[in-house]
Enzyme design. Structure first.
Site, PDB file in Angstrom:
ATOM      1  N   HIS A 313      -5.770  -0.883   4.961  1.00 59.90           N
ATOM      2  CA  HIS A 313      -5.351  -1.274   3.609  1.00 59.90           C
ATOM      3  C   HIS A 313      -5.761  -0.191   2.635  1.00 59.90           C
ATOM      4  CE1 HIS A 313      -4.740  -3.725   0.006  1.00 59.90           C
ATOM      5  NE2 HIS A 313      -4.018  -4.507   0.790  1.00 59.90           N
ATOM      6  N   ASP A 371      -1.566  -9.428   6.977  1.00 61.69           N
ATOM      7  CA  ASP A 371      -0.415  -9.527   7.888  1.00 61.69           C
ATOM      8  C   ASP A 371      -0.791  -9.682   9.347  1.00 61.69           C
ATOM      9  OD1 ASP A 371       0.944  -7.236   5.636  1.00 61.69           O
ATOM     10  OD2 ASP A 371       1.670  -9.272   5.955  1.00 61.69           O
TER      11      ASP A 371
HETATM   12  C1  SDX Z   1       0.237  -5.242   2.599  1.00 60.09           C
HETATM   13  O1  SDX Z   1      -1.304  -2.907  -1.400  1.00 60.09           O
HETATM   14  C2  SDX Z   1      -1.405  -4.154  -1.131  1.00 60.09           C
HETATM   15  O2  SDX Z   1      -2.154  -4.865  -1.746  1.00 60.09           O
HETATM   16  C3  SDX Z   1      -0.481  -4.640  -0.038  1.00 60.09           C
HETATM   17  C4  SDX Z   1      -0.688  -6.052   0.427  1.00 60.09           C
HETATM   18  C5  SDX Z   1      -0.304  -7.050  -0.646  1.00 60.09           C
HETATM   19  O3  SDX Z   1      -0.778  -8.197  -0.557  1.00 60.09           O
HETATM   20  O4  SDX Z   1       0.568  -6.699  -1.489  1.00 60.09           O
HETATM   21  O5  SDX Z   1      -2.047  -6.280   0.780  1.00 60.09           O
HETATM   22  C6  SDX Z   1       0.197  -6.363   1.622  1.00 60.09           C
HETATM   23  O6  SDX Z   1       1.113  -4.432   2.501  1.00 60.09           O
HETATM   24  C7  SDX Z   1      -0.871  -5.120   3.605  1.00 60.09           C
HETATM   25  C8  SDX Z   1      -0.734  -3.814   4.484  1.00 60.09           C
HETATM   26  C9  SDX Z   1       0.298  -4.114   5.566  1.00 60.09           C
HETATM   27  N1  SDX Z   1       0.603  -2.898   6.311  1.00 60.09           N
HETATM   28  C10 SDX Z   1       0.206  -2.733   7.586  1.00 60.09           C
HETATM   29  O7  SDX Z   1      -0.531  -3.514   8.183  1.00 60.09           O
HETATM   30  C11 SDX Z   1       0.794  -1.479   8.244  1.00 60.09           C
HETATM   31  C12 SDX Z   1      -0.316  -0.738   8.978  1.00 60.09           C
HETATM   32  N2  SDX Z   1      -1.248  -0.210   7.965  1.00 60.09           N
HETATM   33  C13 SDX Z   1      -1.048   1.154   7.540  1.00 60.09           C
HETATM   34  O8  SDX Z   1       0.265   1.607   7.494  1.00 60.09           O
HETATM   35  C14 SDX Z   1      -1.967   1.561   6.379  1.00 60.09           C
HETATM   36  O9  SDX Z   1      -3.206   1.062   6.669  1.00 60.09           O
HETATM   37  C15 SDX Z   1      -1.589   1.171   4.970  1.00 60.09           C
HETATM   38  C16 SDX Z   1      -0.214   1.595   4.614  1.00 60.09           C
HETATM   39  C17 SDX Z   1      -1.709  -0.301   4.795  1.00 60.09           C
HETATM   40  C18 SDX Z   1      -2.583   1.847   4.026  1.00 60.09           C
HETATM   41  O10 SDX Z   1      -2.396   3.204   4.182  1.00 60.09           O
HETATM   42  P1  SDX Z   1      -3.200   4.261   3.274  1.00 60.09           P
HETATM   43  O11 SDX Z   1      -4.082   3.600   2.305  1.00 60.09           O
HETATM   44  O12 SDX Z   1      -2.217   5.262   2.753  1.00 60.09           O
HETATM   45  O13 SDX Z   1      -4.163   4.901   4.323  1.00 60.09           O
HETATM   46  P2  SDX Z   1      -3.825   6.121   5.205  1.00 60.09           P
HETATM   47  O14 SDX Z   1      -2.460   5.978   5.794  1.00 60.09           O
HETATM   48  O15 SDX Z   1      -4.140   7.357   4.434  1.00 60.09           O
HETATM   49  O16 SDX Z   1      -4.855   5.906   6.398  1.00 60.09           O
HETATM   50  C19 SDX Z   1      -6.111   6.542   6.413  1.00 60.09           C
HETATM   51  C20 SDX Z   1      -6.327   6.884   7.879  1.00 60.09           C
HETATM   52  C21 SDX Z   1      -5.207   7.765   8.464  1.00 60.09           C
HETATM   53  O17 SDX Z   1      -5.783   8.479   9.550  1.00 60.09           O
HETATM   54  P3  SDX Z   1      -6.254  10.043   9.279  1.00 60.09           P
HETATM   55  O18 SDX Z   1      -5.032  10.769   8.730  1.00 60.09           O
HETATM   56  O19 SDX Z   1      -7.382   9.949   8.282  1.00 60.09           O
HETATM   57  O20 SDX Z   1      -6.672  10.535  10.638  1.00 60.09           O
HETATM   58  O21 SDX Z   1      -6.302   5.683   8.680  1.00 60.09           O
HETATM   59  C22 SDX Z   1      -5.209   5.736   9.596  1.00 60.09           C
HETATM   60  C23 SDX Z   1      -4.243   6.766   9.068  1.00 60.09           C
HETATM   61  O22 SDX Z   1      -3.485   7.312  10.139  1.00 60.09           O
HETATM   62  N3  SDX Z   1      -4.616   4.397   9.593  1.00 60.09           N
HETATM   63  C24 SDX Z   1      -4.235   3.758  10.700  1.00 60.09           C
HETATM   64  C25 SDX Z   1      -3.786   2.515  10.252  1.00 60.09           C
HETATM   65  N4  SDX Z   1      -3.877   2.441   8.915  1.00 60.09           N
HETATM   66  C26 SDX Z   1      -4.394   3.620   8.517  1.00 60.09           C
HETATM   67  N5  SDX Z   1      -4.255   4.120  11.999  1.00 60.09           N
HETATM   68  C27 SDX Z   1      -3.793   3.194  12.870  1.00 60.09           C
HETATM   69  N6  SDX Z   1      -3.336   1.948  12.525  1.00 60.09           N
HETATM   70  C28 SDX Z   1      -3.309   1.591  11.218  1.00 60.09           C
HETATM   71  N7  SDX Z   1      -2.857   0.377  10.875  1.00 60.09           N
END
Ligand code: SDX
Length: 436
Positions: A313, A371
């Site tokens: 998140h 989720d």
């Molecule tokens: C919702 O914003 C809100 O409030 C949204 C929400 C709401 O109520 O409105 O809470 C609802 O959208 C919840 C999130 C649902 N999405 C998912 O579950 C999809 C999987 N999650 C990711 O796509 C990600 O965690 C995000 C999009 C939710 C957040 O991404 P960020 O903040 O841009 O973080 P990032 O992508 O920069 O991640 C930081 C690191 C990265 O690795 P490095 O580049 O540092 O090596 O963490 C990794 C990412 O690759 N990472 C994950 C991951 N989420 C982040 N790796 C594997 N699986 C994941 N789920």
């Protein structure tokens, strides 16, 4: 917001004059550096494409403490609202700032109940879709189409009009989602029933048929009502920011909410509940719990682009409080339905356990979000996977419209118009075709 004693000074190593920027404080949470005059004073923009360090507005609706894993709607912890209130009380709180008393609750409930029907013409919009159309494609169309029915009666600068649009949207979303579902299974639409609760009426429109009496299960009704509460608002997330930016042009509120529906569909946002359940199905198909290690390996492999859906998140760097409540609801519903041995629920809990012991997730502070479990409980209720995000949109509508109305109600609001760092071709002349 109040001016802080603290000030920010921006200085430049090339000797350009430094600028002093005011710092403002909210009632809780990080202070903000006010950069509104930065461009005028320095000829420079700030650069923050994913808005990682940018407050786009001031708001009094929802507060999230990502480190503590805390979520407050108008100051009330989500845990207390989910156990002591129902969704319509929560809607009243988000829209007007206070929980309703008995009389206010009954008035608000009656008002919403009496707006649940949609114009009979709405059903003809569905006919253009194939029966296997994704419900979010249908919802994006239907919510946008609502603007055609209320365009002439919506002066967004009139607080009364803004309020009736809020009521209409909250009231009609369940009807539209149920219509989108019935259309995909070829069953007749069920009209809303004024003698049922908000969640009960939705269950009835979804699962009743004209052929026999449908009994609303109080367990499913309560579980669904709680799912709605948990999804109702979440400060300036992607879809809410979309609604604010879209609404800032003064467009019809129904059109602005349709933009929110479209944004929520994305798998990185509201589409994650559908993606998370499909991910569990895939692991199950591959062999279930013993295949978790292999899956986690793929997630950690940067070239695989596989993510653990329902994890991570932008704001929560701790457990999403909604995920805990969703897991509890999962337990309750599965036990009530005699499905406590549900293999997917077992798999999800095992997957969570393994991930939370793995350095990759721990070091990145990746925890389950709203989720991760919501798909399992919705599936147990009988909601088809492609409809999960439409349910999220149904619940988030109150948050979107509360945030939109808060913005429009602020006399200082302006149309949102970000700038850019330009990295394309500088000015050049068009050559005649023969010379290109
Ligand atoms: C919702 O914003 C809100 O409030 C949204 C929400 C709401 O109520 O409105 O809470 C609802 O959208 C919840 C999130 C649902 N999405 C998912 O579950 C999809 C999987 N999650 C990711 O796509 C990600 O965690 C995000 C999009 C939710 C957040 O991404 P960020 O903040 O841009 O973080 P990032 O992508 O920069 O991640 C930081 C690191 C990265 O690795 P490095 O580049 O540092 O090596 O963490 C990794 C990412 O690759 N990472 C994950 C991951 N989420 C982040 N790796 C594997 N699986 C994941 N789920």
């Amino acid at each position: 917001m109040k001016l802080a004693e603290n000030k920010a000074t921006l200085s430049f190593s090339n000797g350009s004059p430094s600028v002093e920027l005011p710092v403002y404080q909210g009632n809780v949470g990080p202070d903000v550096v006010d950069i509104r005059k930065l461009y005028a004073q320095t000829g420079m923009f700030t650069y923050d494409p994913g808005f990682l360090s940018t407050a786009s507005c001031q708001s009094a609706i929802t507060y999230i403490d990502g480190d503590k894993g805390e979520l407050l709607y108008r100051g009330y912890p989500i845990e207390q609202l989910a156990t002591n209130c129902d969704f319509l009380e929560t809607c009243h709180l988000l829209l007007y700032g206070e929980l309703p008393n008995t009389e206010e609750k009954s008035k608000f409930t009656k008002l919403v109940t009496n707006h649940t029907m949609v114009n009979e013409q709405m059903q003809f919009f569905l006919r253009g879709f194939r029966r296997d159309a994704h419900p979010m494609a249908i919802m994006t169309g239907l919510v946008g189409a609502l603007s055609a029915f209320y365009h002439d009666s919506t002066d967004i600068n009139n607080p009364e009009h803004r309020n009736i649009s809020a009521i209409r949207l909250i009231a009609k979303m369940p009807t539209l989602v149920a219509m989108a579902y019935k259309y995909t299974i070829g069953q007749p639409y069920m009209y809303p029933r004024n003698d049922l609760s908000y969640a009960g009426n939705f269950l009835h429109m979804m699962f009743a048929t004209p052929c026999e009496e449908y009994k609303v299960s109080p367990v499913l009704e309560r579980a669904l009502d709680r799912i709605f509460i948990l999804h109702a608002d979440h400060e300036q997330n992607a879809s809410t920011s979309t609604v604010r930016l879209c609404g800032s042009s003064g467009t019809n509120p129904f059109a602005a909410i349709a933009a929110g529906v479209a944004c929520l569909w994305g798998p990185a946002h509201g589409g994650a509940n559908e993606a998370a359940l499909n991910m569990l199905y895939d692991i199950q198909k591959e062999g279930g719990v013993e295949k978790i290690g292999e899956f986690i390996k793929k997630v950690k492999d940067k070239n695989s682009s596989v993510k653990l859906m329902g994890f991570g998140h932008r704001v929560y760097k701790n457990y999403d409080p909604r995920a805990k409540l969703m897991q509890e609801t999962c337990n309750e519903v599965l036990t009530e339905l005699g499905l406590e041995k549900d293999p997917l629920f077992k798999l999800a809990k095992e997957l969570e356990k393994i991930a939370l012991e793995d350095e990759y997730f721990v070091s990145r502070k990746l925890y389950p979000n709203v989720d991760f479990y919501s798909g399992i409980v919705q599936r147990a209720i009988g909601i088809p996977v492609p409809l999960f995000t439409a349910i999220f949109a149904l619940a988030r509508t109150v948050g979107w419209i509360a945030q939109l109305n808060e913005m429009i109600g602020d006399p200082e609001y302006k149309i949102g118009r970000p700038r850019q760092l330009f990295t394309g071709s500088t000015k050049r002349d068009v050559q005649p075709l023969a010379k290109r």
